[in-house]
Scaffold this active site. Structure first.
Site: not given
Length: 153
Positions: A118, A106
């Site tokens: 990411y 997250e």
């Protein structure tokens, strides 16, 4: 600059606490940090320069065939030099060693640099937690990298 990745030990707690304070508005507590070296589920890797100066760290948790990036941080003065990629590469290697088939994480919705990092590793947004973060209030983006090929050894 030459770098070295090594597993965190109990003598590293103060240095990791300083890194947390420098990087996060909601740093992990002393209790969380001090327990990392002995956790049966977590791997914590430190990235240091040739003098042993801490540059960054990563903690990932592996359970039931999945992994979760719990924390990644690089001191602000060392950012933009590829150190986060060294840490992410170590997580990928650990995932392969453990035959993990999915990784999650997250991240703050406004952290565009982290989101880009990411995404470059194949993570994709699957959900959001509205107003999850405080100081400032911000959504959490939940990202997954699924169907990781298992590497036979």
């Amino acid at each position: 600059m030459e770098t070295c990745l090594r597993v965190m030990n109990s003598q590293d707690t103060k240095a990791v606490m300083a890194l947390e304070a420098a990087c996060f508005s909601d740093p992990w507590t002393w209790g969380i940090i001090k327990d990392l070296p002995d956790s049966p589920w977590d791997e914590t890797w430190l990235l240091e320069d040739e003098r042993g100066t801490l540059l960054g760290y990563l903690t990932c948790r592996f359970l039931a065939g999945e992994g979760e990036l719990m924390r990644i941080a690089v001191f602000p003065e060392f950012r933009g030099q590829g150190y986060s990629r060294e840490l992410m590469d170590r997580m990928e290697k650990s995932a392969a060693e453990k035959a993990v088939n999915a990784l999650s994480l997250e991240v703050r919705a406004g952290n565009e640099v982290a989101l880009g990092l990411y995404q470059s590793y194949g993570f994709r947004e699957e959900a959001r937690r509205k107003n999850y973060y405080q100081q400032p209030v911000e959504d959490a983006v939940i990202m997954w990298l699924r169907n990781i090929p298992v590497v036979s050894t």
